[in-house]
Design an enzyme around this catalytic site. Structure first.
Site, PDB file in Angstrom:
ATOM      1  CG  ASN A   1     -20.464  42.361  16.185  1.00 39.91           C
ATOM      2  OD1 ASN A   1     -19.536  41.582  16.331  1.00 39.91           O
ATOM      3  ND2 ASN A   1     -20.444  43.590  16.690  1.00 39.91           N
TER       4      ASN A   1
ATOM      5  NE  ARG B   1     -20.819  44.711  24.338  1.00 44.51           N
ATOM      6  CZ  ARG B   1     -20.457  44.400  23.085  1.00 44.51           C
ATOM      7  NH1 ARG B   1     -20.394  43.152  22.709  1.00 44.51           N
ATOM      8  NH2 ARG B   1     -20.168  45.362  22.230  1.00 44.51           N
TER       9      ARG B   1
ATOM     10  NE  ARG C   1      -9.644  41.315  26.761  1.00 45.08           N
ATOM     11  CZ  ARG C   1      -9.357  40.016  26.886  1.00 45.08           C
ATOM     12  NH1 ARG C   1      -9.350  39.248  25.816  1.00 45.08           N
ATOM     13  NH2 ARG C   1      -9.094  39.501  28.066  1.00 45.08           N
TER      14      ARG C   1
END
Length: 314
Positions: free
Chosen positions: A282, A224, A232
């Site tokens: 996560n 990402r 970010r």
């Protein structure tokens, strides 16, 4: 099998990228009956956990993508598997939900991921158990310690412990611009504990999502990549998702953590890796199934439902 998905409202699904939808589609393709309920639908009465549950049928239509039967009250122990797919925030309501699911386990339900394991693995804090794989990290509410950490490392990321999707993340460079205001805001003047991590320049090549299923890494990751001057890489923050073969270092981290986390009841984990370093673990509702599948052809949902079937059959 009868598989129930505890998830957010179906009306909010973006099925072209939703990992929970990919799971549902694969389960239905195999002939499993699929059901849906929300956390607010669960009830504990006289020691029995039930929920208002609707069986759903996938239509294949991109817009009206499901048809739901009328919801009925069902003892959660009647399901072969319950997949916990509610998104954060991981607040006390979320915690209460895990308590109810843990009681449902005692009634015979197989809950994935384990409710207790979810509670025990805060997605930011869990990296503290694997510090050999992390960059320098500090967790505290003490402003003086946070300032000293920045003075030592000069380029630092500050973030809350209960955020998702990149919310509340700040980078403070060597000039210390807005350092005091950021610490005061994130800690609420010392009332909240936050995390500080030494900035990892390799973020320019992407914050890698490494999926681990049943203790084994998926052979592709989703990088990402931050866009437009952002620090970010989160897709929710506008990051560009690029699927790539897993690197040797990413595989090393995944193979070190995967069996340990699977043994604890975490069948599906999304490890976040930047450069050589683990940054998050996560466990609530890891995503990126469809992005990886669409770009590489590797069917992550099939690997996951394989693991669910194996766990239930045991």
């Amino acid at each position: 099998m009868k598989i129930a998905f505890l998830a957010d409202p179906l009306s909010g699904f973006k099925i072209y990228k939703d990992s929970t939808f990919a799971m549902m589609r694969e389960a239905a393709r195999r002939g499993h009956a699929i059901y849906h309920f929300e956390q607010r639908d669960m009830v504990l009465e006289e020691g029995v956990v039930s929920a208002r549950v609707a069986q759903i049928h996938l239509t294949g239509d991109a817009d009206a993508w499901y048809r739901a039967d009328p919801a009925v009250d069902v003892n959660l122990g009647e399901f072969d598997a319950i997949l916990e797919r509610k998104d954060p925030p991981f607040d006390m309501e979320y915690v209460y939900g895990t308590y109810l699911l843990e009681l449902a386990e005692r009634q015979g339900a197989c809950v994935i991921n384990s409710p207790r394991a979810i509670r025990d693995h805060n997605e930011k804090m869990a990296i503290g158990q694997f510090s050999e794989h992390t960059s320098p990290t500090l967790v505290t509410s003490d402003a003086a310690r946070l300032r000293a950490f920045h003075a030592k490392h000069t380029d630092v990321i500050f973030k809350p412990l209960d955020g998702m999707g990149g919310a509340g993340i700040f980078r403070v460079k060597s000039d210390g611009l807005n350092l005091g205001a950021i610490i005061e805001t994130l800690t609420d003047n010392g009332r909240n504990t936050i995390m500080a991590q030494k900035f990892i320049p390799a973020i320019e090549k992407g914050d890698k999502r490494v999926l681990v299923i049943g203790g084994k890494p998926v052979p592709f990751v989703l990088a990402r990549i931050p866009q437009g001057g952002e620090v970010r890489g989160n897709l929710a923050a506008g990051g560009l998702g690029v699927a790539q073969p897993i690197s040797p270092r990413e595989r090393e981290i995944a193979e070190a953590l995967g069996p340990v986390l699977a043994e604890r009841g975490l069948l599906l984990v999304g490890l976040d890796v930047i450069g050589d370093f683990l940054t998050e673990v996560n466990v609530t509702s890891p995503t990126c199934f469809q992005e990886i599948c669409d770009q590489t052809g590797f069917d992550v949902a099939a690997m996951f439902i394989d693991a669910v079937e194996q766990k239930v059959n045991k």
